[in-house]
Design an enzyme around this catalytic site. Structure first.
Site, PDB file in Angstrom:
ATOM      1  N   ARG A 230      27.884  38.309  44.208  1.00  0.00           N
ATOM      2  CA  ARG A 230      27.899  38.587  45.651  1.00  0.00           C
ATOM      3  C   ARG A 230      26.664  39.402  45.979  1.00  0.00           C
ATOM      4  O   ARG A 230      26.274  40.304  45.202  1.00  0.00           O
ATOM      5  CB  ARG A 230      29.145  39.378  46.051  1.00  0.00           C
ATOM      6  CG  ARG A 230      30.426  38.554  46.153  1.00  0.00           C
ATOM      7  CD  ARG A 230      30.432  37.588  47.336  1.00  0.00           C
ATOM      8  NE  ARG A 230      31.677  36.858  47.466  1.00  0.00           N
ATOM      9  CZ  ARG A 230      31.961  35.687  46.883  1.00  0.00           C
ATOM     10  NH1 ARG A 230      31.050  35.100  46.115  1.00  0.00           N
ATOM     11  NH2 ARG A 230      33.116  35.097  47.084  1.00  0.00           N
TER      12      ARG A 230
ATOM     13  N   HIS B 257      24.074  29.856  48.593  1.00  0.00           N
ATOM     14  CA  HIS B 257      25.451  30.073  48.139  1.00  0.00           C
ATOM     15  C   HIS B 257      26.136  28.743  47.793  1.00  0.00           C
ATOM     16  O   HIS B 257      27.149  28.364  48.416  1.00  0.00           O
ATOM     17  CB  HIS B 257      26.267  30.848  49.183  1.00  0.00           C
ATOM     18  CG  HIS B 257      27.443  31.572  48.589  1.00  0.00           C
ATOM     19  ND1 HIS B 257      27.938  32.753  49.084  1.00  0.00           N
ATOM     20  CD2 HIS B 257      28.231  31.266  47.530  1.00  0.00           C
ATOM     21  CE1 HIS B 257      28.990  33.136  48.370  1.00  0.00           C
ATOM     22  NE2 HIS B 257      29.185  32.243  47.413  1.00  0.00           N
TER      23      HIS B 257
ATOM     24  N   GLU C 254      24.700  36.630  54.895  1.00  0.00           N
ATOM     25  CA  GLU C 254      24.626  35.168  54.741  1.00  0.00           C
ATOM     26  C   GLU C 254      24.977  34.503  56.062  1.00  0.00           C
ATOM     27  O   GLU C 254      25.949  34.900  56.692  1.00  0.00           O
ATOM     28  CB  GLU C 254      25.584  34.713  53.634  1.00  0.00           C
ATOM     29  CG  GLU C 254      25.173  35.282  52.279  1.00  0.00           C
ATOM     30  CD  GLU C 254      26.032  34.783  51.123  1.00  0.00           C
ATOM     31  OE1 GLU C 254      26.895  33.907  51.331  1.00  0.00           O
ATOM     32  OE2 GLU C 254      25.845  35.279  50.005  1.00  0.00           O
TER      33      GLU C 254
HETATM   34  P1  NAP Z   1      36.628  37.251  36.805  1.00  0.00           P
HETATM   35  O1  NAP Z   1      37.101  36.299  35.776  1.00  0.00           O
HETATM   36  O2  NAP Z   1      37.610  38.165  37.460  1.00  0.00           O
HETATM   37  O3  NAP Z   1      35.449  38.100  36.167  1.00  0.00           O
HETATM   38  C1  NAP Z   1      34.926  39.247  36.721  1.00  0.00           C
HETATM   39  C2  NAP Z   1      34.568  40.195  35.614  1.00  0.00           C
HETATM   40  O4  NAP Z   1      33.934  41.334  36.144  1.00  0.00           O
HETATM   41  C3  NAP Z   1      35.782  40.663  34.797  1.00  0.00           C
HETATM   42  O5  NAP Z   1      35.549  40.326  33.482  1.00  0.00           O
HETATM   43  C4  NAP Z   1      35.803  42.166  35.023  1.00  0.00           C
HETATM   44  O6  NAP Z   1      36.069  43.014  33.961  1.00  0.00           O
HETATM   45  C5  NAP Z   1      34.375  42.470  35.420  1.00  0.00           C
HETATM   46  N1  NAP Z   1      34.344  43.660  36.261  1.00  0.00           N
HETATM   47  C6  NAP Z   1      35.076  43.932  37.357  1.00  0.00           C
HETATM   48  N2  NAP Z   1      34.731  45.120  37.874  1.00  0.00           N
HETATM   49  C7  NAP Z   1      33.770  45.608  37.072  1.00  0.00           C
HETATM   50  C8  NAP Z   1      33.018  46.807  37.071  1.00  0.00           C
HETATM   51  N3  NAP Z   1      33.198  47.737  38.012  1.00  0.00           N
HETATM   52  N4  NAP Z   1      32.096  46.982  36.095  1.00  0.00           N
HETATM   53  C9  NAP Z   1      31.925  46.044  35.138  1.00  0.00           C
HETATM   54  N5  NAP Z   1      32.619  44.894  35.076  1.00  0.00           N
HETATM   55  C10 NAP Z   1      33.523  44.674  36.035  1.00  0.00           C
HETATM   56  O7  NAP Z   1      35.921  36.479  38.000  1.00  0.00           O
HETATM   57  P2  NAP Z   1      35.077  35.125  37.929  1.00  0.00           P
HETATM   58  O8  NAP Z   1      35.958  33.970  38.177  1.00  0.00           O
HETATM   59  O9  NAP Z   1      34.222  35.151  36.715  1.00  0.00           O
HETATM   60  O10 NAP Z   1      34.159  35.314  39.246  1.00  0.00           O
HETATM   61  C11 NAP Z   1      33.302  36.415  39.349  1.00  0.00           C
HETATM   62  C12 NAP Z   1      32.705  36.504  40.753  1.00  0.00           C
HETATM   63  O11 NAP Z   1      31.728  35.489  40.924  1.00  0.00           O
HETATM   64  C13 NAP Z   1      33.683  36.261  41.902  1.00  0.00           C
HETATM   65  O12 NAP Z   1      34.410  37.417  42.226  1.00  0.00           O
HETATM   66  C14 NAP Z   1      32.776  35.826  43.038  1.00  0.00           C
HETATM   67  O13 NAP Z   1      32.385  36.926  43.801  1.00  0.00           O
HETATM   68  C15 NAP Z   1      31.574  35.230  42.310  1.00  0.00           C
HETATM   69  N6  NAP Z   1      31.458  33.770  42.487  1.00  0.00           N
HETATM   70  C16 NAP Z   1      30.393  33.268  43.158  1.00  0.00           C
HETATM   71  C17 NAP Z   1      30.252  31.898  43.284  1.00  0.00           C
HETATM   72  C18 NAP Z   1      29.073  31.310  43.994  1.00  0.00           C
HETATM   73  O14 NAP Z   1      29.225  30.279  44.630  1.00  0.00           O
HETATM   74  N7  NAP Z   1      27.903  31.899  43.912  1.00  0.00           N
HETATM   75  C19 NAP Z   1      31.208  31.030  42.748  1.00  0.00           C
HETATM   76  C20 NAP Z   1      32.284  31.582  42.098  1.00  0.00           C
HETATM   77  C21 NAP Z   1      32.406  32.965  41.965  1.00  0.00           C
HETATM   78  P3  NAP Z   1      36.869  42.978  32.572  1.00  0.00           P
HETATM   79  O15 NAP Z   1      37.442  41.603  32.394  1.00  0.00           O
HETATM   80  O16 NAP Z   1      35.824  43.293  31.566  1.00  0.00           O
HETATM   81  O17 NAP Z   1      37.916  44.007  32.723  1.00  0.00           O
HETATM   82  C1  GLV Z   2      32.392  31.593  45.808  1.00  0.00           C
HETATM   83  O1  GLV Z   2      31.505  32.343  46.056  1.00  0.00           O
HETATM   84  C2  GLV Z   2      33.665  31.989  45.315  1.00  0.00           C
HETATM   85  O2  GLV Z   2      33.934  33.192  45.236  1.00  0.00           O
HETATM   86  O3  GLV Z   2      34.462  31.089  44.994  1.00  0.00           O
END
Ligand code: NAP
Ligand code: GLV
Length: 330
Positions: free
Chosen positions: A238, A286, A267
């Site tokens: 983000r 995005h 955005e």
């Molecule tokens: P996820 O599985 O929940 O992974 C997020 C990770 O971040 C977790 O492993 C968590 O920690 C870690 N985390 C949370 N708070 C933290 C902090 N303060 N310091 C360090 N690590 C921290 O989520 P995901 O499915 O991978 O998605 C991640 C993010 O990507 C989403 O929330 C979204 O904003 C973004 N995203 C963007 C797009 C796009 O189109 N660009 C698409 C999809 C997602 P631990 O597991 O280590 O406890």
């Molecule tokens: C995209 O940015 C998502 O969070 O799925």
């Protein structure tokens, strides 16, 4: 057909619309741009279910008008557009779409990483501008990805999918995350370090944390100055996780070598934003999860989550299960 009323803030693939129609009367905002705030305020007062996108802000003020709302289903894994606490206080479930977009977003992250490292978009602009006169030894020479050190911030679903791709490129993997991930360390040889060590040592730093009060501004001037001057920052998480003003300075003044961004503080990014004037960045609108298959799966999952909640079943991916309370207990 059920008798619930549902509002959907953008047209979805047909397959998802058919699922929603099983649950009740569906009203869709059919314009390409998000519904204006006053439209959302009027619609939310009438419905039991809201299916929204990450461009729709669901805050306390909006929820004050939601007299019958039972579920907010976000067609995204990130849900920083929703005031989850305010939903929970009203017993409104919030759902998201984790997992189905993991690999697609990791692919896009790697595309950005390769794009910046090998100057792909810059090279294409050069060719299209008719500037290509000959092959020459150092023309548009970039950096190797193969064998480099990657620092993954946030070793969750997408972070791990990026780590798997990095392994295929024989990269050394450092990571900083809230918790340890021993399985990733064992299978991919990743090493958990403090954020500071990761920033100092990585050739590529890639961000995969959700946007929360703790991660807002996680990478600011201090962190950018810790990075190698040859390093590249990738952000598909983000925009507000990075201090964008500091990032522009870092890219202009050579604190780091380049950046690949899919997300921004605002955005869409303004047409006159200073990032657009820099050659050492690759900028995408995005589109992390934007493959036809994945966007369809996200829409279906969002529809299924909403229908389940309205049918009194706990949906597959609930952000605030505590809002469920005693419902469904024998
Ligand atoms: P996820 O599985 O929940 O992974 C997020 C990770 O971040 C977790 O492993 C968590 O920690 C870690 N985390 C949370 N708070 C933290 C902090 N303060 N310091 C360090 N690590 C921290 O989520 P995901 O499915 O991978 O998605 C991640 C993010 O990507 C989403 O929330 C979204 O904003 C973004 N995203 C963007 C797009 C796009 O189109 N660009 C698409 C999809 C997602 P631990 O597991 O280590 O406890
Ligand atoms: C995209 O940015 C998502 O969070 O799925």
């Amino acid at each position: 057909m059920g008798d619930a009323r549902i509002y959907v803030t953008r047209r979805l693939p047909e397959v998802a619309m058919r699922i929603l129609e099983q649950a009740g009367a569906v009203k869709v905002w059919t314009e390409d741009l998000p519904p204006p705030r006053e439209v959302l305020e009027a619609e939310i007062a009438e419905v039991e279910g809201l299916l929204c996108l990450l461009t729709d802000v669901v805050d306390e003020m909006l929820l004050c008008r939601a007299r019958k709302l039972k579920v907010v289903s976000n067609m995204a894994v990130g849900y920083d557009n929703i005031d989850v606490g305010a939903c929970t206080a009203r017993g409104i479930l919030v759902t998201n779409t984790p997992g189905v977009l993991t690999e697609t977003t990791a692919d896009l992250t790697f595309a950005l990483l390769l794009g910046v490292a090998r100057r792909i978009t810059e090279a294409e602009r050069f060719l299209r501008a008719g500037q290509w006169e000959t092959w020459s030894p150092m023309l548009l020479a970039g950096q190797d990805v193969y064998g480099a050190i990657i620092g993954i911030v946030g070793m969750g679903r997408i972070g791990q999918a990026v780590a798997r791709r990095a392994r295929g490129f024989d990269m050394q993997i450092l990571y900083a995350s809230r918790s340890a991930h021993p399985e990733v360390e064992r299978t991919l040889g990743a090493r958990r370090v403090q954020l500071e060590e990761l920033l100092r040592n990585s050739d590529f730093v890639t961000l995969h944390v959700p946007l929360t009060p703790e991660t807002r501004g996680l990478v600011g001037e201090r962190e950018l100055r810790l990075m190698k001057s040859t390093a590249i920052l990738i952000n598909t998480a983000r925009g507000p996780v990075v201090d964008e003003v500091a990032l522009v300075r870092a890219l202009r003044e050579g604190w780091i070598a380049g950046a690949g961004l899919d997300v921004y503080a605002q955005e869409p990014i303004a047409a006159d934003h200073p990032l657009l004037k820099l050659d050492n960045v690759v900028l995408l609108p995005h589109i992390g999860s934007a493959s036809v298959k994945t966007r369809t799966r996200m829409a279906v999952m969002a529809a299924e989550n909403l229908v389940a909640a309205l049918a009194g079943q706990l949906p597959h991916s609930v952000v605030n299960p505590e809002a469920w309370g005693d419902r469904g207990r024998p």
